[in-house]
Design an enzyme around this catalytic site. Structure first.
Site, mmCIF file in Angstrom:
data_model
loop_
_atom_site.group_PDB
_atom_site.id
_atom_site.type_symbol
_atom_site.label_atom_id
_atom_site.label_comp_id
_atom_site.label_asym_id
_atom_site.label_seq_id
_atom_site.Cartn_x
_atom_site.Cartn_y
_atom_site.Cartn_z
ATOM 1 N N TYR A 91 0.799 -1.095 0.129
ATOM 2 C CA TYR A 91 0.074 -0.079 -0.181
ATOM 3 C C TYR A 91 1.043 1.265 -0.003
ATOM 4 O O TYR A 91 0.376 2.413 -0.014
ATOM 5 C CB TYR A 91 -1.196 0.022 1.137
ATOM 6 C CG TYR A 91 -1.978 -1.231 1.173
ATOM 7 C CD1 TYR A 91 -2.849 -1.345 0.384
ATOM 8 C CD2 TYR A 91 -1.593 -2.274 1.943
ATOM 9 C CE1 TYR A 91 -3.798 -2.161 0.469
ATOM 10 C CE2 TYR A 91 -2.491 -3.293 1.972
ATOM 11 C CZ TYR A 91 -3.626 -3.491 1.059
ATOM 12 O OH TYR A 91 -4.311 -4.413 1.031
ATOM 13 N N TYR B 213 -11.530 -0.910 -0.404
ATOM 14 C CA TYR B 213 -11.774 -0.793 1.044
ATOM 15 C C TYR B 213 -10.187 0.057 1.386
ATOM 16 O O TYR B 213 -10.187 0.608 2.288
ATOM 17 C CB TYR B 213 -11.875 -1.964 2.042
ATOM 18 C CG TYR B 213 -10.617 -2.583 2.351
ATOM 19 C CD1 TYR B 213 -9.838 -3.411 1.660
ATOM 20 C CD2 TYR B 213 -10.192 -2.728 3.603
ATOM 21 C CE1 TYR B 213 -8.797 -4.037 1.789
ATOM 22 C CE2 TYR B 213 -9.056 -3.447 3.936
ATOM 23 C CZ TYR B 213 -8.354 -4.079 3.104
ATOM 24 O OH TYR B 213 -7.332 -4.848 3.569
ATOM 25 N N ARG B 214 -9.421 -0.097 0.277
ATOM 26 C CA ARG B 214 -7.905 0.122 0.811
ATOM 27 C C ARG B 214 -7.129 0.380 -0.422
ATOM 28 O O ARG B 214 -7.230 -0.662 -1.268
ATOM 29 C CB ARG B 214 -7.364 -0.753 2.019
ATOM 30 C CG ARG B 214 -5.918 -0.527 2.527
ATOM 31 C CD ARG B 214 -5.508 -1.764 3.158
ATOM 32 N NE ARG B 214 -4.622 -1.320 4.044
ATOM 33 C CZ ARG B 214 -4.110 -2.337 4.950
ATOM 34 N NH1 ARG B 214 -4.701 -3.847 5.028
ATOM 35 N NH2 ARG B 214 -2.804 -2.361 5.594
#
Ligand code: ADP
Length: 518
Positions: free
Chosen positions: A89, A462-463
């Site tokens: 991420y 969601y991310r």
């Protein structure tokens, strides 16, 4: 047009560095080329896009307050990290190239309320730190750990990471925070706002609006402490590991688990994963094939045979009193047998017996990170994770669509469908070979296609990785992007110079006030 890089004028950075050094000591400033490398995102498609100017590592709240004041004065964007292991991420890297990393990993205090099963943690407390702490006190409370437990407990909960026990939705176990705002104000949320309250870690909401989630996946403050609920050590742990033979077994499996989860027979959120999960960790691709492009059915069959896996596998676990677990186990067994699994392996544990060291017992793990080495050489991974309803047919359609895209773009399919209480998250890993320029060119269009496919069905992520925060935020588009506008308004009110994590979750890149400071 949002900026993706921001070059701080050298004299401004030099002045800020002098002030930062006076606050934290020159030994806690990291501005060499090597430091810039180590705080960059080695898993990014292009590492150079998120290279920071450097990092500072305070260890007290007062230092953080002083740092944000200096940052505001000199218009220096700060990117707070807890331990910065958010791999896939962005790791420790900022959205905006040239930001200064605010590394909180030196802040490692743990306060433990053994009676109530809560902890109050500073950001630098890692899963291993907290595990060792609890183990030294008899492991009366269990952790919930993510697949890669190298990072911090708070950083993971702040990015909505998940684990495998009944406490696996980490962000919902947060209770009460201490936060430094962009103007240096220190705030405590919930009951913490009441000076000396013994219920800060017990009641989430306080009086009036409750703000904890405002600081999650956001850039509205720097979290300096957070409360977290821990699961009391269960009397027993029981469960089963199941394998299913065919791709189309996914739908009925989801439809069988969902009501058990909603009813509370299952209190933990299971994850259904495909055949690549063991092979990507325990072997490299070259051991299976030298063909480029998505793995063929023949290779998939060989992988499944070697690891005795189905197309899909899932583990179900029950925690708590033994008598209750036994009854619940019988229900799971009967429901699962109706689906004719390829295999069903029973596991059971009782308090006092040696514990298996897995995510099911909240043991910190790092070996799943080995999947970054699937291609050999310089590896990495990036995720695509839309939120779906708990519906077998919706999940089957999503799976078919995505699997076809993996084949079209020549990528190896690694996916899971992770239950929440009412939703499913379809986590798709894209395992990267950074030594293969042809593959690396395909990654960006692949992800953009997946985001567009999901959006067409009303699904959003969601991310996401730093590179896709603006893109994903733009899919949340109801009423002309009213939510994004609300976020921008709140950001402008709290952080008018865009000092804290500009660009995080698609909110507030460098404002004109930052750029144009006289
Ligand atoms: P971990 O320590 O688990 O590896 P990170 O430190 O990488 O987690 O944090 C994940 C993301 O959450 C960061 O990129 C940052 O955007 C945000 N974050 C982490 N810690 C804080 C904090 N203390 N305050 C505000 N945001 C944070």
């Amino acid at each position: 047009m949002p900026l993706s890089s921001y070059s701080i004028p050298p004299e401004r950075l030099a002045a800020a560095r002098r002030s930062f050094a006076a606050i934290v000591g020159a030994q806690n400033l990291f501005f060499d080329a090597e430091d810039q490398d180590s705080y960059s995102d080695a898993f990014a498609v292009d590492d150079s896009r998120h290279r920071p100017a450097g990092a500072i590592a305070p260890d007290t709240v007062e230092q953080i307050q002083a740092i944000v004041r200096v940052a505001a004065e000199h218009r220096i964007p700060l990117w707070p990290i807890s331990r910065g292991k958010n791999l896939g991420y962005g790791g420790s890297a900022p959205v905006l190239e040239g930001s200064v990393i605010l590394d909180l990993s030196r802040m490692k205090k743990i306060e433990y309320d053994e009676e109530n099963g809560t902890v109050l943690l500073e950001p630098g407390v890692g899963f291993y730190d907290l595990y060792d702490f609890l183990k030294a006190r008899g492991l009366k409370h269990w952790l919930s750990t993510p697949g890669n437990s190298w990072g911090s407990v708070i950083g993971n909960a702040l990015d909505r990471g998940v684990g495998y026990t009944p406490y696996g939705e980490h962000t919902t176990k947060l209770c009460g925070m201490e936060v430094v705002l962009a103007d240096g104000t220190l705030v405590r949320t919930g009951m913490g706002a009441l000076t000396g309250s013994p219920t800060w870690q017990l009641y989430r909401f306080g009086f009036g609006p409750a703000w904890d989630q405002m600081f999650v996946q956001s850039n509205l403050g720097i979290v300096t402490k957070a409360g977290l609920w821990l699961m009391p050590e269960p009397e027993s742990l029981m469960g089963m590991d199941l394998e299913f033979d065919r791709p189309e077994d996914l739908g009925p499996l989801i439809d069988a688990i969902a009501p058990l989860r909603r009813e509370g027979v299952l209190q933990q959120s299971p994850t259904i994963g495909n055949w690549l999960r063991a092979a990507a960790i325990l072997t490299t691709r070259a051991e299976w094939t030298d063909q480029k492009g998505a793995l063929s059915d023949t290779v998939i069959a060989a992988i499944r045979k070697k690891f005795q896996m189905g197309w899909w596998g899932v583990s179900l676990r029950l925690y708590g009193r033994e008598t209750i677990n036994r009854e619940a186990y019988a229900i799971l067994e009967s429901e699962m047998n109706k689906l004719k699994p390829l295999s069903m392996k029973r596991t059971s544990w009782k308090r006092g017996e040696p514990l298996e060291m897995t995510g099911w017992t909240g043991t910190p793990l790092t070996f799943p990170m080995q999947n970054a080495n699937w291609h050999g050489g310089l590896g990495g991974h990036i995720g695509f994770s839309p939120v779906l309803p708990q519906s077998g047919s919706a999940a089957m359609e999503q799976f078919r669509r995505t699997y076809q895209r993996y084949q079209e773009f020549g990528m190896d399919y690694q996916a899971s469908f992770a239950f929440g209480e009412r939703h499913l998250i379809n986590v798709n890993a894209i395992l990267l070979d950074k030594d293969d320029p042809d593959m690396m060119r395909r990654v960006d269009p692949f992800i953009r296609t997946l985001v567009a496919d999901a959006k067409a069905h009303g699904y959003g992520e969601y991310r996401t990785h730093l590179d896709y925060m603006d893109l994903v935020a733009s899919t949340y588009d109801f009423n002309g992007g009213a939510l994004g506008k609300l976020n921008a308004k709140v950001k402008a009110a709290l952080d008018p110079f865009g000092i804290i994590a500009p660009g995080k979750s698609g909110i507030g890149t460098v404002s004109s006030k930052t750029k144009d400071r006289a």
